[in-house]
Motif scaffolding. Structure first.
Motif, PDB file in Angstrom:
ATOM      1  N   ARG A 162     -13.303   3.705  -3.247  1.00 18.08           N
ATOM      2  CA  ARG A 162     -12.298   4.874  -3.487  1.00 18.08           C
ATOM      3  C   ARG A 162     -12.625   5.337  -1.520  1.00 18.08           C
ATOM      4  O   ARG A 162     -11.799   5.642  -1.312  1.00 18.08           O
ATOM      5  CB  ARG A 162     -13.582   5.943  -4.176  1.00 18.08           C
ATOM      6  CG  ARG A 162     -13.043   5.759  -5.618  1.00 18.08           C
ATOM      7  CD  ARG A 162     -13.679   7.111  -6.015  1.00 18.08           C
ATOM      8  NE  ARG A 162     -13.614   7.487  -7.411  1.00 18.08           N
ATOM      9  CZ  ARG A 162     -12.681   7.632  -7.537  1.00 18.08           C
ATOM     10  NH1 ARG A 162     -11.389   7.868  -6.953  1.00 18.08           N
ATOM     11  NH2 ARG A 162     -12.028   7.619  -8.229  1.00 18.08           N
ATOM     12  N   PHE A 175      -1.592   7.434  -6.760  1.00 23.42           N
ATOM     13  CA  PHE A 175      -2.208   6.492  -7.338  1.00 23.42           C
ATOM     14  C   PHE A 175      -2.694   5.713  -6.728  1.00 23.42           C
ATOM     15  O   PHE A 175      -2.944   4.887  -8.163  1.00 23.42           O
ATOM     16  CB  PHE A 175      -1.653   6.019  -9.045  1.00 23.42           C
ATOM     17  CG  PHE A 175      -0.614   7.790  -9.525  1.00 23.42           C
ATOM     18  CD1 PHE A 175      -1.306   8.385 -10.639  1.00 23.42           C
ATOM     19  CD2 PHE A 175       0.397   7.829  -9.197  1.00 23.42           C
ATOM     20  CE1 PHE A 175      -1.028   9.217 -11.088  1.00 23.42           C
ATOM     21  CE2 PHE A 175       0.908   8.888 -10.238  1.00 23.42           C
ATOM     22  CZ  PHE A 175       0.253   9.564 -10.907  1.00 23.42           C
ATOM     23  N   ILE A 176      -2.940   5.242  -5.949  1.00 22.70           N
ATOM     24  CA  ILE A 176      -2.818   4.635  -4.839  1.00 22.70           C
ATOM     25  C   ILE A 176      -4.895   4.469  -5.193  1.00 22.70           C
ATOM     26  O   ILE A 176      -5.203   2.493  -5.304  1.00 22.70           O
ATOM     27  CB  ILE A 176      -2.743   4.314  -3.349  1.00 22.70           C
ATOM     28  CG1 ILE A 176      -3.076   2.825  -3.468  1.00 22.70           C
ATOM     29  CG2 ILE A 176      -3.753   5.130  -2.447  1.00 22.70           C
ATOM     30  CD1 ILE A 176      -2.492   1.758  -3.536  1.00 22.70           C
ATOM     31  N   ASP A 182      -6.470   5.001  -7.778  1.00 20.74           N
ATOM     32  CA  ASP A 182      -7.132   4.754  -9.922  1.00 20.74           C
ATOM     33  C   ASP A 182      -6.620   2.941  -9.500  1.00 20.74           C
ATOM     34  O   ASP A 182      -7.146   2.014  -9.348  1.00 20.74           O
ATOM     35  CB  ASP A 182      -5.771   5.125 -10.310  1.00 20.74           C
ATOM     36  CG  ASP A 182      -5.734   6.547 -10.754  1.00 20.74           C
ATOM     37  OD1 ASP A 182      -7.371   6.801 -10.041  1.00 20.74           O
ATOM     38  OD2 ASP A 182      -4.894   7.177 -10.460  1.00 20.74           O
ATOM     39  N   LEU A 183      -5.881   2.653  -8.325  1.00 16.58           N
ATOM     40  CA  LEU A 183      -5.578   0.965  -8.415  1.00 16.58           C
ATOM     41  C   LEU A 183      -6.691   0.439  -7.375  1.00 16.58           C
ATOM     42  O   LEU A 183      -6.910  -0.606  -8.234  1.00 16.58           O
ATOM     43  CB  LEU A 183      -4.458   1.116  -7.685  1.00 16.58           C
ATOM     44  CG  LEU A 183      -3.776  -0.854  -7.106  1.00 16.58           C
ATOM     45  CD1 LEU A 183      -3.517  -1.346  -8.783  1.00 16.58           C
ATOM     46  CD2 LEU A 183      -2.113  -0.883  -6.518  1.00 16.58           C
ATOM     47  N   LEU A 184      -7.195   1.343  -6.328  1.00 20.29           N
ATOM     48  CA  LEU A 184      -8.243   0.418  -6.090  1.00 20.29           C
ATOM     49  C   LEU A 184      -9.615   0.154  -6.662  1.00 20.29           C
ATOM     50  O   LEU A 184     -10.005  -0.317  -6.629  1.00 20.29           O
ATOM     51  CB  LEU A 184      -8.769   1.216  -4.461  1.00 20.29           C
ATOM     52  CG  LEU A 184      -7.677   1.568  -3.549  1.00 20.29           C
ATOM     53  CD1 LEU A 184      -8.136   1.830  -2.712  1.00 20.29           C
ATOM     54  CD2 LEU A 184      -7.251  -0.328  -2.520  1.00 20.29           C
ATOM     55  N   LEU A 238      -9.618  -0.332  -9.786  1.00 18.53           N
ATOM     56  CA  LEU A 238      -8.834  -1.375 -10.636  1.00 18.53           C
ATOM     57  C   LEU A 238      -9.191  -2.730 -10.601  1.00 18.53           C
ATOM     58  O   LEU A 238     -10.317  -3.693 -10.400  1.00 18.53           O
ATOM     59  CB  LEU A 238      -8.007  -1.029 -11.086  1.00 18.53           C
ATOM     60  CG  LEU A 238      -7.157  -1.952 -12.462  1.00 18.53           C
ATOM     61  CD1 LEU A 238      -8.025  -1.578 -14.040  1.00 18.53           C
ATOM     62  CD2 LEU A 238      -5.958  -1.513 -13.018  1.00 18.53           C
ATOM     63  N   LEU A 239      -9.159  -2.110  -8.681  1.00 21.36           N
ATOM     64  CA  LEU A 239      -9.021  -3.220  -8.111  1.00 21.36           C
ATOM     65  C   LEU A 239     -10.766  -4.197  -7.331  1.00 21.36           C
ATOM     66  O   LEU A 239     -11.224  -4.635  -7.124  1.00 21.36           O
ATOM     67  CB  LEU A 239      -8.786  -4.097  -7.561  1.00 21.36           C
ATOM     68  CG  LEU A 239      -6.974  -3.959  -7.243  1.00 21.36           C
ATOM     69  CD1 LEU A 239      -5.993  -3.898  -6.388  1.00 21.36           C
ATOM     70  CD2 LEU A 239      -6.845  -5.114  -8.230  1.00 21.36           C
TER      71      LEU A 239
END
Length: 105
Positions: free
Chosen positions: A71, A59-60, A62-64, A66-67
């Motif tokens: 990718r 899930f990293i 998706d977090l990237l 979001l920030l």
């Protein structure tokens, strides 16, 4: 129309995005497993930490996103997750939030 079989579902699931997420998870899990074996941890701990690191690395990306981080940094982030391990990541979050709550009060 193709008949619905487990193989069709598997091939559809492994699209470009999911393949990258799977590769990131495998990188983090293998690095975590090898590093814990190097530290002479028990097999149970090594495997459980590798699974946790794989879940975090899945899930990293998706977090990237979001920030607003590209990718392409997902692979590097999964390598860092694997090298740090779940225990060190947990300690980092714990100390960050403890420091944050101490400052707030």
């Amino acid at each position: 129309m193709l008949p619905t079989t487990p193989w069709n579902f598997t091939l559809e699931f492994l699209s470009d995005e999911n393949v990258n997420m799977l590769i990131n998870a495998l990188i983090a899990a293998s690095l975590s497993l090898l590093f814990n074996i190097y530290k002479n941890c028990s097999w149970r701990r090594s495997i459980s930490e590798a699974i946790i690191c794989a879940i975090l690395a899945w899930f990293i990306v998706d977090l990237l996103v979001l920030l607003n981080i590209p990718r392409d940094w997902g692979t590097l982030a999964s390598v860092l997750i694997g090298l740090l391990g779940a225990e060190d990541i947990r300690k980092g979050f714990k100390s960050f939030f403890r420091h944050y709550w101490d400052k707030k009060s």
